[in-house]
Design an enzyme around this catalytic site. Structure first.
Site, PDB file in Angstrom:
ATOM      1  N   HIS A 300       0.857  -1.191   0.000  1.00 45.47           N
ATOM      2  CA  HIS A 300       0.000   0.000   0.000  1.00 45.47           C
ATOM      3  C   HIS A 300       0.891   1.237   0.000  1.00 45.47           C
ATOM      4  CE1 HIS A 300      -3.233   2.779   1.080  1.00 45.47           C
ATOM      5  NE2 HIS A 300      -4.052   1.824   0.674  1.00 45.47           N
ATOM      6  N   ASP A 357      -7.866  -5.417  -0.170  1.00 44.05           N
ATOM      7  CA  ASP A 357      -8.324  -6.336  -1.222  1.00 44.05           C
ATOM      8  C   ASP A 357      -7.955  -7.786  -0.956  1.00 44.05           C
ATOM      9  OD1 ASP A 357      -7.498  -3.619  -3.227  1.00 44.05           O
ATOM     10  OD2 ASP A 357      -9.524  -4.419  -3.043  1.00 44.05           O
TER      11      ASP A 357
HETATM   12  C1  SDX Z   1      -6.202  -0.151  -3.108  1.00 45.73           C
HETATM   13  O1  SDX Z   1      -4.441   4.372  -2.192  1.00 45.73           O
HETATM   14  C2  SDX Z   1      -5.386   3.749  -1.598  1.00 45.73           C
HETATM   15  O2  SDX Z   1      -5.797   4.129  -0.536  1.00 45.73           O
HETATM   16  C3  SDX Z   1      -5.939   2.557  -2.339  1.00 45.73           C
HETATM   17  C4  SDX Z   1      -6.946   1.709  -1.586  1.00 45.73           C
HETATM   18  C5  SDX Z   1      -8.246   2.482  -1.337  1.00 45.73           C
HETATM   19  O3  SDX Z   1      -8.963   2.122  -0.396  1.00 45.73           O
HETATM   20  O4  SDX Z   1      -8.583   3.351  -2.171  1.00 45.73           O
HETATM   21  O5  SDX Z   1      -6.405   1.305  -0.335  1.00 45.73           O
HETATM   22  C6  SDX Z   1      -7.343   0.485  -2.386  1.00 45.73           C
HETATM   23  O6  SDX Z   1      -5.977   0.180  -4.250  1.00 45.73           O
HETATM   24  C7  SDX Z   1      -5.319  -1.117  -2.368  1.00 45.73           C
HETATM   25  C8  SDX Z   1      -4.096  -1.629  -3.242  1.00 45.73           C
HETATM   26  C9  SDX Z   1      -4.585  -2.759  -4.153  1.00 45.73           C
HETATM   27  N1  SDX Z   1      -3.534  -3.110  -5.126  1.00 45.73           N
HETATM   28  C10 SDX Z   1      -2.862  -4.276  -5.015  1.00 45.73           C
HETATM   29  O7  SDX Z   1      -3.041  -5.097  -4.118  1.00 45.73           O
HETATM   30  C11 SDX Z   1      -1.860  -4.511  -6.157  1.00 45.73           C
HETATM   31  C12 SDX Z   1      -0.536  -5.022  -5.588  1.00 45.73           C
HETATM   32  N2  SDX Z   1       0.087  -3.925  -4.845  1.00 45.73           N
HETATM   33  C13 SDX Z   1       1.041  -3.125  -5.530  1.00 45.73           C
HETATM   34  O8  SDX Z   1       0.947  -3.008  -6.888  1.00 45.73           O
HETATM   35  C14 SDX Z   1       1.494  -1.886  -4.737  1.00 45.73           C
HETATM   36  O9  SDX Z   1       1.790  -2.309  -3.481  1.00 45.73           O
HETATM   37  C15 SDX Z   1       0.586  -0.693  -4.676  1.00 45.73           C
HETATM   38  C16 SDX Z   1       0.074  -0.295  -6.020  1.00 45.73           C
HETATM   39  C17 SDX Z   1      -0.581  -0.964  -3.788  1.00 45.73           C
HETATM   40  C18 SDX Z   1       1.372   0.471  -4.079  1.00 45.73           C
HETATM   41  O10 SDX Z   1       2.353   0.810  -5.011  1.00 45.73           O
HETATM   42  P1  SDX Z   1       3.496   1.869  -4.647  1.00 45.73           P
HETATM   43  O11 SDX Z   1       3.186   2.599  -3.404  1.00 45.73           O
HETATM   44  O12 SDX Z   1       3.762   2.657  -5.892  1.00 45.73           O
HETATM   45  O13 SDX Z   1       4.722   0.945  -4.299  1.00 45.73           O
HETATM   46  P2  SDX Z   1       5.823   0.536  -5.329  1.00 45.73           P
HETATM   47  O14 SDX Z   1       5.164  -0.038  -6.545  1.00 45.73           O
HETATM   48  O15 SDX Z   1       6.753   1.673  -5.511  1.00 45.73           O
HETATM   49  O16 SDX Z   1       6.520  -0.658  -4.551  1.00 45.73           O
HETATM   50  C19 SDX Z   1       7.621  -0.395  -3.689  1.00 45.73           C
HETATM   51  C20 SDX Z   1       8.443  -1.685  -3.740  1.00 45.73           C
HETATM   52  C21 SDX Z   1       8.836  -2.102  -5.168  1.00 45.73           C
HETATM   53  O17 SDX Z   1      10.005  -2.903  -5.065  1.00 45.73           O
HETATM   54  P3  SDX Z   1      11.465  -2.199  -5.412  1.00 45.73           P
HETATM   55  O18 SDX Z   1      11.332  -1.552  -6.769  1.00 45.73           O
HETATM   56  O19 SDX Z   1      11.698  -1.208  -4.295  1.00 45.73           O
HETATM   57  O20 SDX Z   1      12.435  -3.349  -5.393  1.00 45.73           O
HETATM   58  O21 SDX Z   1       7.636  -2.776  -3.246  1.00 45.73           O
HETATM   59  C22 SDX Z   1       7.438  -3.715  -4.300  1.00 45.73           C
HETATM   60  C23 SDX Z   1       7.729  -3.011  -5.598  1.00 45.73           C
HETATM   61  O22 SDX Z   1       8.142  -3.951  -6.595  1.00 45.73           O
HETATM   62  N3  SDX Z   1       6.027  -4.138  -4.215  1.00 45.73           N
HETATM   63  C24 SDX Z   1       5.613  -5.385  -4.365  1.00 45.73           C
HETATM   64  C25 SDX Z   1       4.217  -5.338  -4.152  1.00 45.73           C
HETATM   65  N4  SDX Z   1       3.836  -4.074  -3.885  1.00 45.73           N
HETATM   66  C26 SDX Z   1       4.974  -3.333  -3.925  1.00 45.73           C
HETATM   67  N5  SDX Z   1       6.267  -6.531  -4.666  1.00 45.73           N
HETATM   68  C27 SDX Z   1       5.510  -7.649  -4.751  1.00 45.73           C
HETATM   69  N6  SDX Z   1       4.161  -7.692  -4.555  1.00 45.73           N
HETATM   70  C28 SDX Z   1       3.474  -6.545  -4.261  1.00 45.73           C
HETATM   71  N7  SDX Z   1       2.160  -6.573  -4.071  1.00 45.73           N
END
Ligand code: SDX
Length: 422
Positions: A300, A357
């Site tokens: 998140h 989720d």
């Molecule tokens: C919702 O914003 C809100 O409030 C949203 C929400 C709401 O109520 O409106 O809470 C609802 O959208 C919840 C999120 C649902 N999405 C997912 O579950 C999809 C999987 N999650 C990710 O795609 C991610 O965690 C996000 C999109 C939720 C957040 O993305 P960020 O903040 O841009 O984080 P990032 O992509 O920069 O990740 C930071 C690091 C990265 O690794 P490095 O490049 O540092 O090596 O963490 C890793 C990412 O690769 N990472 C994950 C991961 N989420 C982040 N690695 C594996 N699995 C994951 N799920």
């Protein structure tokens, strides 16, 4: 601390500091470009406050979520979704008389114009219900003028009709006749009745399922400036109508990184189930820097400790499935996946925890909601939040049309070459 000093090109400027009611601190850079000719750069806006708001407070480090100051745990435990709609939109808990009037208004506006049923006939059965929801929400402006004097009535219309649109899109997808809203049922019971009743028999709404739906809708009702809410504000800042702004929010929510994640989680858990319950394989895929695979339902932008909604839903999943006598191997897989991931340095270092989720789809499944309707349910829950944020934005004297700047990295000035010389 009242200001921050920025030194750029040998020039010092003072940037005002502002502090929120929960002591969040921000640097006001609204005069940065006019004073320095430079812009701030923050792709994804992870460090940028787009507005000030009094609707929802989140503390990502402490796992705090409050709607108008009320902790999500108390609202989830004691409130009805309709009460939460009123709280978010009008800013206070309704009195009994206010709630009764609000419920009555919602009840009176659940029907969609009969001509709108023709829209559904144009969609193939395979149409994703989010496509239908987005199109129908925007199309409400074709039937209900969206002038400023009608905003309050249109808020009621949107809240009341969205669940009818959602249920009709489901009935359309399974080739069953539409079930019309019933005025004797409350919000959640009426939606379930429209979803699952069939003409041939009497459908009795399960109190367990109605209670679970009420909880799920409350937990999704608002979440400050997330992607879809920011979209609603962005579109609304041009003075586009309520229906147009919310329709844009539906589209933003659909993305698999946002509200579409709840559908992706179930598909991920089913893949793990069908792949010999090989949880570690999917954790390793998510950790692989050469793979763009992610564990859906994890991570998140704001919560770096735990998502309080996920914590509530994990408990509710056990309760709802037990009460319904449902045994779902996907719940076991989800709990195992959570355990494996939370012990893995990759997830620990990146502070990746289950989000809203991760467990919601398990409960939707047990309720009989089909997977491609999960994000529609998210949208129904988020509707009062989108409306409240849109209303706040439109009433905020600070609101200007949203128009971010950029750092240009394209070609320098070029001379046109006529086609016959290329
Ligand atoms: C919702 O914003 C809100 O409030 C949203 C929400 C709401 O109520 O409106 O809470 C609802 O959208 C919840 C999120 C649902 N999405 C997912 O579950 C999809 C999987 N999650 C990710 O795609 C991610 O965690 C996000 C999109 C939720 C957040 O993305 P960020 O903040 O841009 O984080 P990032 O992509 O920069 O990740 C930071 C690091 C990265 O690794 P490095 O490049 O540092 O090596 O963490 C890793 C990412 O690769 N990472 C994950 C991961 N989420 C982040 N690695 C594996 N699995 C994951 N799920």
């Amino acid at each position: 601390m009242t200001s921050a000093t920025l030194t750029i090109n040998g020039k010092e400027i003072e940037l005002p500091i502002l502090e929120g009611s929960e002591h969040e601190v921000g640097i006001n850079i609204s005069k940065l470009r006019s004073q320095t000719g430079i812009v701030a750069y923050d792709p994804g806006y992870g460090n940028t406050g787009a507005c000030s708001s009094g609707i929802t407070f989140i503390d990502g480090e402490k796992g705090i979520l409050r709607y108008r100051g009320y902790p999500i745990e108390q609202l989830a435990e004691q409130a009805s979704f309709v009460e939460v709609c009123f709280l978010l939109i009008y800013g206070h808990l309704p009195s009994q008389a206010e709630l009764a009037d609000f419920r009555e208004q919602l009840t009176r506006h659940t029907l969609i114009h009969e001509d709108m049923k023709k829209f559904f006939e144009g969609y193939p059965p395979s149409a994703h219900p989010m496509a239908i929801m987005a199109a129908m929400v925007i199309s409400l402006s074709a039937y209900y003028p969206d002038t400023p004097d009608l905003v309050d009535l249109n808020i009621i219309r949107l809240l009341a009709k969205a669940k009818t649109i959602a249920a009709f899109s489901y009935k359309k997808s399974i080739g069953q006749p539409y079930v019309y809203p019933r005025n004797d049922l409350d919000y959640t019971a009426d939606f379930l009745h429209m979803m699952f009743a069939v003409p041939a028999e009497t459908y009795t709404v399960s109190p367990t399922i109605a209670k679970a739906l009420n909880l799920l809708l409350i937990l999704h009702a608002d979440h400050e400036q997330n992607c879809s809410t920011s979209t609603v504000r962005m579109v609304g800042s041009s003075q586009a109508s309520l229906f147009a702004s919310i329709g844009a929010g539906v589209c933003a929510l659909w993305g698999p990184l946002h509200g579409g994640a709840n559908q992706e989680v179930i598909q991920m858990l089913e893949m793990i189930r069908d792949d010999g319950m090989n949880t570690q394989k999917y954790v390793d895929m998510a950790k692989d820097p050469n793979s763009d695979y992610r564990l859906f339902g994890f991570g998140h932008r704001v919560y770096k400790n735990f998502d309080p909604r996920a914590r509530i839903l994990k408990g509710a999943a056990d309760e709802v499935l037990a009460e319904l006598g449902v045994s779902d191997p996907l719940l076991t897989i989800a709990k195992n996946l959570e355990e494996v991931a939370l012990q893995d340095d990759y997830f620990i270092q990146r502070k990746l925890y289950p989000n809203v989720d991760f467990y919601s789809g398990i409960i939707y499944r047990a309720m009989g909601i089909p997977t491609d309707m999960f994000t529609v349910l998210f949208a129904l829950g988020r509707l009062p939040g989108w409306i409240a944020q849109w209303k706040e934005m439109r009433g905020d004297a600070e609101t200007r049309i949203n128009r971010p700047r950029q750092i240009y990295n394209g070609s320098g000035e070029s001379t046109y070459v006529p086609l016959n010389q290329r």
